[in-house]
Scaffold this motif. Structure first.
Motif, PDB file in Angstrom:
ATOM      1  N   ARG A  59      21.282 -21.176  54.690  1.00 47.10           N
ATOM      2  CA  ARG A  59      22.212 -21.963  53.882  1.00 47.10           C
ATOM      3  C   ARG A  59      21.540 -23.278  53.514  1.00 47.10           C
ATOM      4  O   ARG A  59      20.828 -23.860  54.342  1.00 47.10           O
ATOM      5  N   ARG A  61      22.059 -27.161  51.500  1.00 50.22           N
ATOM      6  CA  ARG A  61      22.839 -28.183  50.792  1.00 50.22           C
ATOM      7  C   ARG A  61      21.865 -29.047  49.989  1.00 50.22           C
ATOM      8  O   ARG A  61      20.747 -29.323  50.438  1.00 50.22           O
ATOM      9  N   GLU A  68      26.077 -34.901  45.956  1.00 51.54           N
ATOM     10  CA  GLU A  68      25.749 -33.515  46.309  1.00 51.54           C
ATOM     11  C   GLU A  68      25.997 -32.600  45.117  1.00 51.54           C
ATOM     12  O   GLU A  68      26.947 -32.783  44.359  1.00 51.54           O
ATOM     13  N   PRO A  70      26.401 -28.385  43.999  1.00 53.69           N
ATOM     14  CA  PRO A  70      26.626 -27.049  44.578  1.00 53.69           C
ATOM     15  C   PRO A  70      25.453 -26.109  44.356  1.00 53.69           C
ATOM     16  O   PRO A  70      25.239 -25.179  45.137  1.00 53.69           O
ATOM     17  N   GLU A  99      22.252 -19.120  50.656  1.00 50.76           N
ATOM     18  CA  GLU A  99      23.637 -19.530  50.434  1.00 50.76           C
ATOM     19  C   GLU A  99      23.677 -20.934  49.840  1.00 50.76           C
ATOM     20  O   GLU A  99      23.038 -21.857  50.358  1.00 50.76           O
ATOM     21  N   THR A 100      24.403 -21.076  48.727  1.00 52.71           N
ATOM     22  CA  THR A 100      24.589 -22.372  48.074  1.00 52.71           C
ATOM     23  C   THR A 100      26.075 -22.577  47.806  1.00 52.71           C
ATOM     24  O   THR A 100      26.902 -21.688  48.046  1.00 52.71           O
ATOM     25  N   GLY A 101      26.416 -23.739  47.271  1.00 50.73           N
ATOM     26  CA  GLY A 101      27.796 -23.998  46.900  1.00 50.73           C
ATOM     27  C   GLY A 101      28.292 -23.146  45.756  1.00 50.73           C
ATOM     28  O   GLY A 101      29.492 -23.121  45.461  1.00 50.73           O
ATOM     29  N   GLY A 159      26.673 -24.982  38.093  1.00 51.02           N
ATOM     30  CA  GLY A 159      26.606 -25.932  39.208  1.00 51.02           C
ATOM     31  C   GLY A 159      26.572 -27.292  38.554  1.00 51.02           C
ATOM     32  O   GLY A 159      27.611 -27.930  38.346  1.00 51.02           O
TER      33      GLY A 159
END
Length: 290
Positions: A59, A61, A68, A70, A99-101, A159
Motif C-alpha cells: 500500500r 500513500r 495528499e 489518492p 494499493e492506492t487511494g 486522482g
C-alpha cells in the motif's frame, strides 16, 4: 528512524527525469508526519510504503509538499521501481499490485542496463479518468498567456485533475510565461500544455500546478494516459497507438513517458485500458531521524 530512497523517474539517466523520494516502511507514521516529511523532501511527491490492506502486494500513500493525492503517476511508477530494486517481498517477481487511494494499480517490471548501470522498466495500468469541459477555460488561458487552445480545454480526473491546453508548436511551448499567482486560484488542478513535434506519435508537454505545490513538473505520469485519451477523442491519434510524451526539457530534466489507450469512443464506458510505461533509476538512499 526511517529508510528512504530517491529515484529519478521516466529516465534511464541519473539526475534527469522526475525525482521521487520513497520512505520504504512508513509503519507508525501519522498522516501529519508524512506531510511534514514530504515538505522536508521538497520534491513534487514523496511516497510512503505500508503493508497491504486490500489484497495488493503493498500500500502506498502519496504526498506533495502541501497535500495528499489518492493517485499520481510518477510517484507510483517510481515506487514500484524502488521496491523492485530494494528487494521488497511484494516486488520480487515481474508483477506488483499497488494499493492506492484510487484502488489497486497493477505493474509489470523488468530489469535492464544503461551505460553499465542497472535501470528498471515498468508498465502500469492507470485508473480510467472521467472528463468534462473546464468551466474556467478563459481564465486559465489568461494565466498561461495562451491566446487560444488548439483543442477544447477539458479536465480529466484520475486522482489529480489534469486540464489540457493545446499549443501549435514546440517554440510556443518553450516560450510560455505562466502567471503562477493567477494559476494558483484554480484549486485542485494541474495545467498541462502540449504541442506536436511533427511526429504524430510524439508530443511535448509542460505541466504547472501551484495548487499541488508544484511550480513545474519534470514528468507527469498521471497526465500521460489522459493526454493520449484527449488526443484520441479529438481525432489526432488513433486509439491503440502508443504515444511518446517528452517533458521536463525546459527544466533541464528531460523525461520520456509512453502511453496507450485501448477501447472504443462510441460510448461513454468504451475505454477499456490505459497503459503508461517508462524507465527509472535509483540514485540515492538515506535515513530519516524523525
Amino acid at each position: 528512524m526511517y529508510g528512504y530512497v530517491i529515484a529519478d523517474v521516466f529516465t534511464e539517466t541519473a539526475l534527469a527525469g522526475n525525482p521521487l523520494a520513497v520512505v520504504l516502511d512508513a509503519t507508525g507514521l501519522s498522516a501529519g508526519r508524512m506531510q511534514r516529511i514530504a515538505r522536508e523532501m521538497n520534491l513534487s511527491e514523496t511516497t510512503f510504503v505500508l503493508p497491504p490492506a486490500a489484497g495488493g502486494d503493498v500500500r502506498v500513500r502519496i504526498f506533495t509538499p502541501i497535500g495528499e493525492l489518492p493517485f499520481a503517476g510518477h510517484p507510483t511508477f517510481g515506487t514500484a521501481v524502488v521496491l523492485a530494486e530494494t528487494g521488497h517481498p511484494g516486488a520480487r517477481g515481474e508483477e506488483l499490485r499497488m494499493e492506492t487511494g484510487m484502488g489497486v494499480v497493477p505493474f509489470r517490471l523488468r530489469r535492464g542496463q544503461h551505460s553499465g548501470r542497472r535501470v528498471w522498466g515498468a508498465r502500469m495500468l492507470q485508473p480510467i479518468p472521467v472528463w468534462e469541459p473546464y468551466d474556467r477555460a478563459d481564465e486559465l488561458l489568461d494565466a498561461l498567456d495562451v491566446p487560444v487552445s488548439t483543442l477544447p480545454v477539458e479536465v480529466y480526473r484520475n486522482g489529480p485533475r489534469h486540464v489540457f491546453v493545446g499549443l501549435d508548436g514546440e517554440a510556443a511551448l518553450a516560450g510560455l510565461r505562466v502567471d503562477l499567482r493567477a494559476l494558483a486560484t484554480h484549486p485542485d488542478l494541474a495545467a498541462n500544455c502540449f504541442a506536436p513535434t511533427g511526429d504524430p506519435a510524439v508530443w511535448r508537454t509542460r505541466m504547472f500546478s501551484p495548487a499541488y505545490g508544484v511550480t513545474e513538473d519534470a514528468g507527469t505520469g498521471s497526465a500521460a494516459g489522459p493526454l493520449a485519451l484527449h488526443l484520441a477523442r479529438h481525432g489526432l491519434v488513433p486509439l491503440g497507438t502508443r504515444i511518446t510524451v517528452r517533458q521536463g526539457v525546459e527544466m533541464g530534466r528531460p523525461s520520456t513517458i509512453h502511453a496507450r489507450v485501448d477501447g472504443t469512443l462510441d460510448r461513454v464506458d468504451g475505454i477499456e485500458r490505459i497503459e503508461v510505461s517508462g524507465t527509472a533509476v535509483v540514485v540515492a538512499a538515506g535515513r530519516l531521524y524523525v
